[in-house]
Enzyme design. Structure first.
Site, PDB file in Angstrom:
ATOM      1  N   ASN A 183    -124.851  35.298  -7.158  1.00  0.00           N
ATOM      2  CA  ASN A 183    -124.169  34.065  -6.794  1.00  0.00           C
ATOM      3  C   ASN A 183    -124.745  32.999  -5.643  1.00  0.00           C
ATOM      4  OD1 ASN A 183    -122.779  35.078  -4.671  1.00  0.00           O
ATOM      5  ND2 ASN A 183    -120.944  35.340  -5.640  1.00  0.00           N
ATOM      6  N   LYS A 184    -125.884  33.373  -5.152  1.00  0.00           N
ATOM      7  CA  LYS A 184    -126.133  32.854  -3.711  1.00  0.00           C
ATOM      8  C   LYS A 184    -127.279  31.712  -4.353  1.00  0.00           C
ATOM      9  CE  LYS A 184    -123.986  35.312  -1.144  1.00  0.00           C
ATOM     10  NZ  LYS A 184    -123.847  36.224  -0.183  1.00  0.00           N
ATOM     11  N   ASN A 185    -127.632  30.852  -3.573  1.00  0.00           N
ATOM     12  CA  ASN A 185    -128.614  29.665  -4.067  1.00  0.00           C
ATOM     13  C   ASN A 185    -129.672  30.176  -4.496  1.00  0.00           C
ATOM     14  OD1 ASN A 185    -127.013  28.455  -1.370  1.00  0.00           O
ATOM     15  ND2 ASN A 185    -127.520  26.703  -2.732  1.00  0.00           N
TER      16      ASN A 185
END
Ligand code: PLP
Length: 378
Positions: A183-185
């Site tokens: 779910n990170k960039n």
């Protein structure tokens, strides 16, 4: 449950699939040329001298402290409004976390004035966390570090390509740590990166990343060396070429995705800035940000009211989250017995709204309308 509007959506397409298949077909799937390419590309993107791919950011933070020689008896000043891994990593090297409050309800990053008040003879380092991709006041932190001879670790998990006065986050302190959790960039499933401009830390990190061995099988396969020694008690914290090949594709997409996120943020702000009952943290922030998340803070609220609002959003098909519960209030950290009034209020009254580049205009409006309706009826 299937949300009408999820908190996050992967920015994946055929390019990631193709990259993985190519790597599988190459038959070199552990650390190798793809990890090296990912590292070089990442370092270049951040204008950093060195980047070291890692199994995740938790291991990156662990080796950041280990490579800086932080150990038992040392104190490390840390925010509590962060993911628990920031603090756990201090414990992995035997050091003691000293929790520090954040600035205020608009700026949710660690407060340099409060940092200075917590310094003792045992303090060896400060770890900062660039909340949501919004920079900590790094001039103030680096000034303190210089005056007290402290190391600075940047937990830059939220901020790839985010800037502070023209510098990329993660490249200002001694070591910067990034995460590529789904779910990170940048998403690779699991994954992380250490960046540093210090050659000594590059060498130490690479050694500790791979069992303390003086060479890796990849280097031996290339014929650079035929044997190895073990000179430190190291770990296996390596990334693999399958994930690295996904990361390389993700890097190509990053700038564009961040520009879209900035537009999402603008629309949220336009729709919500006049809502009396909420504060939008970092409202007047001017620097380029990764906009990892979009949080709002409820005024004159408490944890029950916050959960009620979240529950009503949930019933409308809107997924929300909380960044974060105070780390100092988790069972394993209660013994440190600290009170951090601003962090505690934020923990109990913050709501993270859906944020990703492909979020549609009408969906953002749906979230804005839902919040206005729920809050005015609360
Ligand atoms: C995600 C995250 C971590 C941990 O990263 P992993 O790659 O999941 O180990 C640490 N700190 C912050 C602020 C994070 O958001």
């Amino acid at each position: 449950m299937q949300y009408k509007i999820p908190l996050f959506d992967l920015n994946f397409d055929e390019a990631e699939e193709k990259a993985v298949i190519e790597t599988l077909k190459s038959k070199w799937i552990s650390i190798g040329p793809k990890c090296e390419e990912f590292e070089n590309k990442f370092a270049k993107m951040l204008n950093a001298d060195f980047a070291i791919s890692m199994s995740n950011c938790t291991t990156a933070l662990h080796l950041a402290f280990a490579s800086l020689g932080i150990r038992e008896g040392d104190e490390v000043i840390t925010p509590s409004l962060t993911f628990v891994a920031t603090v756990n990593a201090i414990r992995y090297v035997g050091a003691t976390p000293v929790f520090c409050d954040i600035c205020n309800y608009e700026d949710l990053t660690i407060d340099p004035v409060k940092i200075e008040n917590l310094i003792t003879e045992k303090t060896k380092a400060i770890v900062v966390m660039h909340y949501g991709g919004f920079a900590v006041d790094m001039d103030a932190v680096m000034d303190i570090a210089k005056r007290y001879n402290l190391k600075v670790v940047e937990d830059a998990c939220h901020g790839p390509l985010s800037e502070y006065k023209g510098k990329k986050l993660g490249t200002i302190g001694d070591v910067g740590c990034f995460s590529f959790f789904s779910n990170k960039n940048i998403s690779t499933g699991e994954g992380g990166m250490i960046v540093t401009n210090r050659k000594d830390l590059l060498d130490k990190t690479k050694l500790l990343r791979s069992h303390g061995m003086t060479s890796m099988s990849y280097e031996r396969a290339k014929g650079h060396s035929t044997t190895y020694d073990v000179i430190e008690l190291g770990f296996n914290f390596r990334m693999d070429d399958i994930r690295a090949s996904i990361g390389i594709v993700q890097l190509d997409k990053l700038q564009n995705d961040l520009e879209k996120r900035a537009i999402v943020r603008e629309q949220y702000i336009k729709g919500l800035k006049d809502v009396e009952e909420i504060i939008i943290p970092f409202l007047n922030y001017k620097e380029f940000s990764s906009n990892y998340i979009f949080p709002i803070l409820l005024k004159n609220s408490n944890i029950n009211k916050r959960e009620e609002v979240r529950d009503k959003l949930h019933k409308k098909g809107i997924q929300t989250s909380v960044h974060y519960s105070s780390v100092h209030r988790y069972s394993i950290y209660k013994k440190y017995n600290v009170t951090l009034p601003i962090t505690e209020y934020v923990s109990e009254n913050i709501i993270t709204l859906p944020m990703f580049g492909k979020l549609k205009e009408q969906d953002i409006q749906y979230v804005i309308d839902a919040i206005k309706e729920i809050i005015s009826n609360n």
